[in-house]
Scaffold this active site. Structure first.
Site, mmCIF file in Angstrom:
data_model
loop_
_atom_site.group_PDB
_atom_site.id
_atom_site.type_symbol
_atom_site.label_atom_id
_atom_site.label_comp_id
_atom_site.label_asym_id
_atom_site.label_seq_id
_atom_site.Cartn_x
_atom_site.Cartn_y
_atom_site.Cartn_z
ATOM 1 N N GLY A 12 34.651 36.557 -3.016
ATOM 2 C CA GLY A 12 35.945 36.865 -3.619
ATOM 3 C C GLY A 12 36.664 35.612 -4.086
ATOM 4 N N ASP A 13 37.743 35.815 -4.867
ATOM 5 C CA ASP A 13 38.581 34.720 -5.372
ATOM 6 C C ASP A 13 37.817 33.731 -6.241
ATOM 7 O OD1 ASP A 13 40.702 35.804 -3.880
ATOM 8 O OD2 ASP A 13 40.084 34.694 -2.106
ATOM 9 N N LYS A 16 37.982 35.794 -10.982
ATOM 10 C CA LYS A 16 37.728 37.020 -11.775
ATOM 11 C C LYS A 16 38.922 37.334 -12.664
ATOM 12 C CE LYS A 16 37.088 39.383 -8.015
ATOM 13 N NZ LYS A 16 37.086 38.285 -7.020
ATOM 14 N N GLY A 40 43.501 40.054 -5.024
ATOM 15 C CA GLY A 40 44.566 39.230 -5.577
ATOM 16 C C GLY A 40 43.996 38.483 -6.758
ATOM 17 N N HIS A 41 44.328 38.939 -7.962
ATOM 18 C CA HIS A 41 43.778 38.332 -9.173
ATOM 19 C C HIS A 41 44.866 37.564 -9.898
ATOM 20 C CE1 HIS A 41 40.471 41.659 -9.210
ATOM 21 N NE2 HIS A 41 40.422 40.892 -8.162
ATOM 22 N N GLN A 223 37.175 41.770 -5.119
ATOM 23 C CA GLN A 223 36.405 41.158 -4.020
ATOM 24 C C GLN A 223 35.147 40.449 -4.568
ATOM 25 O OE1 GLN A 223 37.609 44.699 -3.182
ATOM 26 N NE2 GLN A 223 39.376 43.476 -2.672
ATOM 27 N N THR A 299 46.807 37.076 -2.024
ATOM 28 C CA THR A 299 47.348 38.258 -1.355
ATOM 29 C C THR A 299 48.001 37.905 -0.029
ATOM 30 O OG1 THR A 299 45.684 39.615 -2.415
ATOM 31 C CG2 THR A 299 46.714 40.572 -0.483
ATOM 32 N N THR A 300 47.374 37.017 0.752
ATOM 33 C CA THR A 300 47.885 36.751 2.103
ATOM 34 C C THR A 300 48.397 35.318 2.285
ATOM 35 O OG1 THR A 300 45.672 36.131 2.823
ATOM 36 C CG2 THR A 300 46.296 38.427 3.154
ATOM 37 N N LEU A 331 35.289 24.360 -12.615
ATOM 38 C CA LEU A 331 34.430 23.176 -12.681
ATOM 39 C C LEU A 331 35.276 21.905 -12.572
ATOM 40 C CD1 LEU A 331 31.495 22.223 -13.021
ATOM 41 C CD2 LEU A 331 31.874 22.139 -15.482
ATOM 42 N N ASP A 332 36.528 21.971 -13.065
ATOM 43 C CA ASP A 332 37.426 20.806 -13.008
ATOM 44 C C ASP A 332 37.696 20.335 -11.574
ATOM 45 O OD1 ASP A 332 38.714 23.471 -13.245
ATOM 46 O OD2 ASP A 332 40.519 22.390 -12.650
#
Ligand code: GDP
Ligand code: IMO
Ligand code: MG
Length: 428
Positions: A12-13, A16, A40-41, A223, A299-300, A331-332
């Site tokens: 996740g994270d 996306k 959380g997007h 996710q 999200t948290t 990539l940065d």
């Protein structure tokens, strides 16, 4: 007809939200098929940050239809809070978002039971987002859930009341906690049902019609593959199927609707919550990645665990979703290291492991087998073509392709839409 699936290939994270937003400009329809507001997007448009949880990231475009499919668990309170926040930020939502009549509803007792069961697990807790996701999917599978369509019926209050009676028994007698206020929940959720009515549709039909009309449909994964309840690092997973197959069940579609699967991949690895993580760097390297990548949950707000790129994980995720191309994100964040490490296999005793194993006990014994590459020092956040990247960054990308066996079609060098390098056209 063009159907593009976006899946996270790690825990996740992966970024996306950014890529879904980027590719949504070409989409007529954007669809969520699993998970809930545990997601959380983050999307950054011209420096402005939007955090989306339940609502598909296509909402930021004027003419995109956004669908919450039957496989998603919908928290009405979270849904309306998100709509309100978006409206306040000037984003129009009216007539742009639909919820499947078959989607299961998250009720307050799901959130309470998420909290209580995590407490009861003690040191073996999963580290859930406490959004009631697991308990809601449990009820769905156990056949005691309520769906969006049920909220529109006259007997909704009665059905909900009967379930609350049972949940209160579990909450008070098993966990010794305070019972929930049955009348208040019935009143609140009857009102939510009234407010949700205009959004509730047979979304499987909507997707089928859009597909037959030749519309472009983007399936938005939430996710990551390693959080899949069947194929992830069980039990340290979420309760849904964040892989490409999850969209068939979670949207009520056939596989012919999908013709491309893009795996969103961080240039390193992170995870929130507990569970195995072979390339974790619980040291200065991990801290450096966390700070450079702002690795704190959307999200948290929890600090994310950070480590080197794990090719065994991404190769596995690519196999189980039939990934046709990778989008390499952040990539940065890898800029400035003297040496970069990429895990190409695991070593467990004398055994070399190339395919991600099921047993957590075995994973705990796995050591990463790294290849090491020289890093780069140049700022790459303004590079808009592959050619502009330093040689070392190109070699890093090539190593990821070699380990995973999947072409890197997109490279992201910053959170903004503009910081995107397209190597091969996607969703055309
Ligand atoms: P998601 O859950 O997969 O949508 O990812 P999150 O939004 O939770 O976390 C990804 C974070 O990375 C967000 O804060 C994004 O704004 C940010 N981000 C995405 N792509 C890039 C990138 O290429 N470089 C940097 N520095 N940040 C990025
Ligand atoms: P996005 O869409 C990262 C993790 C939680 C926990 C486990 C189970 O932003 O990538 P749950 O509340 O789902 O029962 O928690 O899954 N988790 C995520 N980790 N990104 C997410 O979503 C996640 N959604 C759930 O941290 O370990
Ligand atoms: Mg996220």
């Amino acid at each position: 007809m063009s159907g593009l699936v976006i899946v996270g290939t790690q825990w996740g994270d992966e970024g996306k939200g950014k890529m879904i937003d980027y590719l949504s400009k070409k989409a007529d329809v954007v669809v969520r098929g699993q998970g809930g507001n545990n997601a959380g997007h983050t999307v950054v448009v011209s420096g402005k940050k939007y955090a989306l949880h339940l609502i598909p990231s296509g909402i930021l475009y004027e003419n995109t239809v956004n669908i919450i499919g039957n496989g998603v668990v919908v928290d009405p309170q979270g849904f309306f809070e998100e709509i309100e926040t978006l409206n306040k930020e000037g984003v129009k939502t009216e007539g742009k978002i639909f919820i499947s009549e078959r989607a299961h509803i998250v009720f307050p007792y799901h959130k309470v039971l998420d909290e209580l069961s995590e407490q009861a697990r003690g040191k073996d807790d999963i580290g859930t987002t406490k959004k009631g996701i697991g308990p809601c999917y449990m009820d769905k599978i156990e056949r005691s859930g309520l769906r969006a369509c049920d909220m529109l019926e006259d007997n909704f209050g009665e059905k909900l009341g009967n379930i609350i009676d049972i949940k209160n028994q579990i909450i008070t007698k098993f966990y010794g906690a305070e019972p929930l206020d049955k009348e208040k929940i019935i009143n609140d959720y009857t009102e939510y049902g009234r407010r949700m009515a205009p959004y509730i549709k047979d979304t499987s039909v909507m997707i089928d019609e859009a597909s037959k009309e030749g519309k472009k449909i983007l399936f938005e994964g939430a996710q990551g593959s390693l959080l899949d309840v069947d194929l992830g690092t069980y039990p340290y997973v979420t309760s849904s199927h964040p892989i490409s197959g999850g969209f068939m069940v979670g949207c009520g579609i056939g596989p012919q609707v999908i013709n491309e699967v893009i795996g969103i991949t961080k240039a390193y690895t992170t995870r929130v919550g507990k569970g195995p993580f072979v390339t974790e760097q619980d040291n200065e390297t991990g801290d450096r990645i966390r700070i450079a990548g702002h690795e704190f949950g959307t999200t948290t707000g929890r600090p994310r665990r950070c480590g080197w790129f794990d090719g065994v994980v991404v190769k596995y995720a690519s196999r189980i979703s039939g990934v046709t191309g990778l989008s390499l994100m952040l990539l940065d964040v890898m800029t400035g290291f003297d040496t970069l490490k990429l895990c190409k296999a695991y070593k467990c005793g004398d055994e070399i492991i190339e395919h991600f194993p099921a047993s957590l006990e075995k994973l705990a014994k796995c050591e990463p087998v790294y290849i090491e590459l020289p890093g780069w020092k140049e700022d790459i956040t303004r590079c808009t073509s592959y050619e502009e990247l330093p040689k070392e960054a190109k070699d890093y990308v090539a190593a990821i392709e070699e380990i995973t066996g999947v072409p890197v079609k997109i490279i992201s060098t910053g959170p903004d839409r503009a910081q995107t390098i397209i190597r091969e056209k996607v969703f055309e």
